[in-house]
Design a protein around this motif. Structure first.
Motif, short mmCIF file in Angstrom:
data_model
loop_
_atom_site.label_atom_id
_atom_site.label_comp_id
_atom_site.label_asym_id
_atom_site.label_seq_id
_atom_site.Cartn_x
_atom_site.Cartn_y
_atom_site.Cartn_z
N VAL A 130 10.28 -6.91 12.89
CA VAL A 130 11.34 -7.08 13.90
C VAL A 130 10.89 -8.05 14.98
CG1 VAL A 130 12.65 -5.89 15.72
CG2 VAL A 130 12.43 -4.86 13.45
N THR A 131 9.65 -7.90 15.46
CA THR A 131 9.14 -8.79 16.50
C THR A 131 9.10 -10.23 16.01
OG1 THR A 131 7.84 -7.05 17.54
CG2 THR A 131 7.12 -9.30 17.93
N ARG A 132 8.59 -10.44 14.80
CA ARG A 132 8.51 -11.80 14.25
C ARG A 132 9.90 -12.42 14.08
NH1 ARG A 132 5.92 -11.06 9.31
NH2 ARG A 132 4.73 -9.37 10.18
N ALA A 133 10.84 -11.61 13.58
CA ALA A 133 12.20 -12.12 13.38
C ALA A 133 12.84 -12.49 14.72
CB ALA A 133 13.05 -11.07 12.66
N ALA A 134 12.64 -11.67 15.75
CA ALA A 134 13.20 -11.96 17.07
C ALA A 134 12.54 -13.20 17.66
CB ALA A 134 13.02 -10.76 18.00
N GLU A 135 11.23 -13.35 17.46
CA GLU A 135 10.54 -14.54 17.95
C GLU A 135 11.05 -15.79 17.22
OE1 GLU A 135 6.44 -13.43 17.39
OE2 GLU A 135 6.38 -12.33 19.29
N ASN A 136 11.20 -15.70 15.90
CA ASN A 136 11.70 -16.84 15.13
C ASN A 136 13.12 -17.21 15.53
OD1 ASN A 136 9.30 -17.02 13.71
ND2 ASN A 136 10.05 -15.85 11.96
N ALA A 137 13.91 -16.22 15.95
CA ALA A 137 15.29 -16.48 16.39
C ALA A 137 15.34 -16.96 17.84
CB ALA A 137 16.13 -15.22 16.23
N GLY A 138 14.20 -16.92 18.52
CA GLY A 138 14.15 -17.37 19.91
C GLY A 138 14.74 -16.38 20.90
N ILE A 139 14.82 -15.10 20.51
CA ILE A 139 15.41 -14.10 21.40
C ILE A 139 14.41 -13.05 21.88
CG2 ILE A 139 17.74 -14.40 20.50
CD1 ILE A 139 17.31 -11.84 18.84
N GLN A 140 13.16 -13.17 21.47
CA GLN A 140 12.16 -12.18 21.89
C GLN A 140 11.57 -12.57 23.23
OE1 GLN A 140 11.37 -9.20 22.02
NE2 GLN A 140 10.47 -8.86 20.01
N LYS A 148 -0.50 -3.89 28.55
CA LYS A 148 0.25 -3.92 27.30
C LYS A 148 1.64 -4.51 27.55
CE LYS A 148 2.03 -1.21 23.52
NZ LYS A 148 2.27 0.09 22.93
N GLU A 149 2.04 -5.42 26.67
CA GLU A 149 3.36 -6.03 26.78
C GLU A 149 4.38 -5.23 25.97
OE1 GLU A 149 2.92 -10.06 25.45
OE2 GLU A 149 2.13 -10.70 27.39
N TYR A 150 5.51 -4.97 26.59
CA TYR A 150 6.60 -4.27 25.92
C TYR A 150 7.70 -5.29 25.67
CZ TYR A 150 4.07 -0.08 27.08
OH TYR A 150 3.10 0.89 27.16
N LYS A 151 8.02 -5.46 24.40
CA LYS A 151 8.98 -6.49 23.99
C LYS A 151 10.42 -6.01 24.17
CE LYS A 151 5.68 -9.11 22.24
NZ LYS A 151 5.41 -10.47 22.53
N LYS A 204 0.81 -1.22 0.00
CA LYS A 204 0.00 0.00 0.00
C LYS A 204 0.85 1.27 0.00
CE LYS A 204 -3.78 -2.26 2.36
NZ LYS A 204 -4.63 -2.29 3.54
N GLY A 205 2.15 1.15 -0.14
CA GLY A 205 3.01 2.33 -0.12
C GLY A 205 4.14 2.15 0.87
N GLU A 206 4.44 3.23 1.61
CA GLU A 206 5.56 3.18 2.54
C GLU A 206 5.35 2.12 3.61
OE1 GLU A 206 5.45 6.40 5.83
OE2 GLU A 206 4.52 7.30 4.07
N PHE A 207 6.44 1.58 4.08
CA PHE A 207 6.43 0.59 5.14
C PHE A 207 6.24 1.35 6.44
CE2 PHE A 207 8.81 -3.40 6.70
CZ PHE A 207 7.68 -4.18 6.53
N THR A 208 5.15 1.14 7.13
CA THR A 208 4.82 1.91 8.32
C THR A 208 5.66 1.49 9.53
OG1 THR A 208 3.12 0.35 9.02
CG2 THR A 208 2.43 2.14 7.55
N LYS A 209 5.65 2.34 10.56
CA LYS A 209 6.37 2.01 11.80
C LYS A 209 5.85 0.71 12.39
CE LYS A 209 7.56 6.70 13.17
NZ LYS A 209 7.41 7.75 14.19
N SER A 210 4.53 0.56 12.38
CA SER A 210 3.98 -0.68 12.96
C SER A 210 4.34 -1.88 12.10
CB SER A 210 2.47 -0.57 13.15
OG SER A 210 1.81 -0.43 11.91
N GLY A 211 4.45 -1.69 10.80
CA GLY A 211 4.88 -2.77 9.91
C GLY A 211 6.31 -3.20 10.20
N VAL A 212 7.17 -2.22 10.41
CA VAL A 212 8.57 -2.51 10.76
C VAL A 212 8.62 -3.23 12.11
CG1 VAL A 212 10.80 -1.49 11.36
CG2 VAL A 212 9.51 -0.62 9.39
N ALA A 213 7.85 -2.73 13.08
CA ALA A 213 7.83 -3.35 14.41
C ALA A 213 7.36 -4.80 14.31
CB ALA A 213 6.93 -2.55 15.35
N ASP A 214 6.37 -5.08 13.48
CA ASP A 214 5.88 -6.45 13.30
C ASP A 214 6.98 -7.35 12.73
OD1 ASP A 214 3.39 -5.75 14.27
OD2 ASP A 214 2.46 -5.62 12.28
#
Length: 117
Positions: free
Chosen positions: A38-48, A58-61, A26-36
């Motif tokens: 990064v969060t997914r990558a950290a979870e997949n790496a087992g470091i989140q 609210k949980e702060y990662k 839909k255009g620019e990659f939003t801040k929340s898109g970037v956060a998603d």
């Protein structure tokens, strides 16, 4: 992200109109898109992990885009010797005092104390 890596940014509808490196459908990659991402990558790496839970529940990662920004700046200042003045411009700070507050006296030990291992 894998689509962008495989096919490049020109595949996206708004690629010619925007100067952003990464684009979404839909255009620019939003801040929340970037956060998603990064969060997914950290979870997949087992470091989140959850760093803290706010009073509202609210949980702060632990791993966030802002942590990556700090890590990037610390690496270039401490390991590559990039001056605080150059970092100021790179990070978009208005004053070198802001940059100095976060990066001047930091060492790997202080980073661990602040952000964890």
């Amino acid at each position: 992200m894998s689509d962008w890596v495989s096919h490049g940014r020109l595949r996206y509808k708004h690629a010619d109109e925007l100067d952003y490196l990464f684009l979404g459908h839909k255009g620019e990659f939003t801040k929340s898109g970037v956060a998603d991402v990064v969060t997914r990558a950290a979870e997949n790496a087992g470091i989140q992990e959850v760093q803290q839970v706010g009073q509202d529940g609210k949980e702060y990662k632990r791993i966030t885009p802002h942590l990556l920004r700090h890590s990037h700046a610390m690496f270039y200042h401490n390991e590559r010797g990039v001056s605080l003045d150059r970092l100021k411009d790179h990070l978009g700070h208005h004053s070198v005092d802001t940059t100095e507050q976060f990066y001047a006296e930091n060492t790997p030990e202080k980073m661990v104390d602040t952000f964890g291992e």
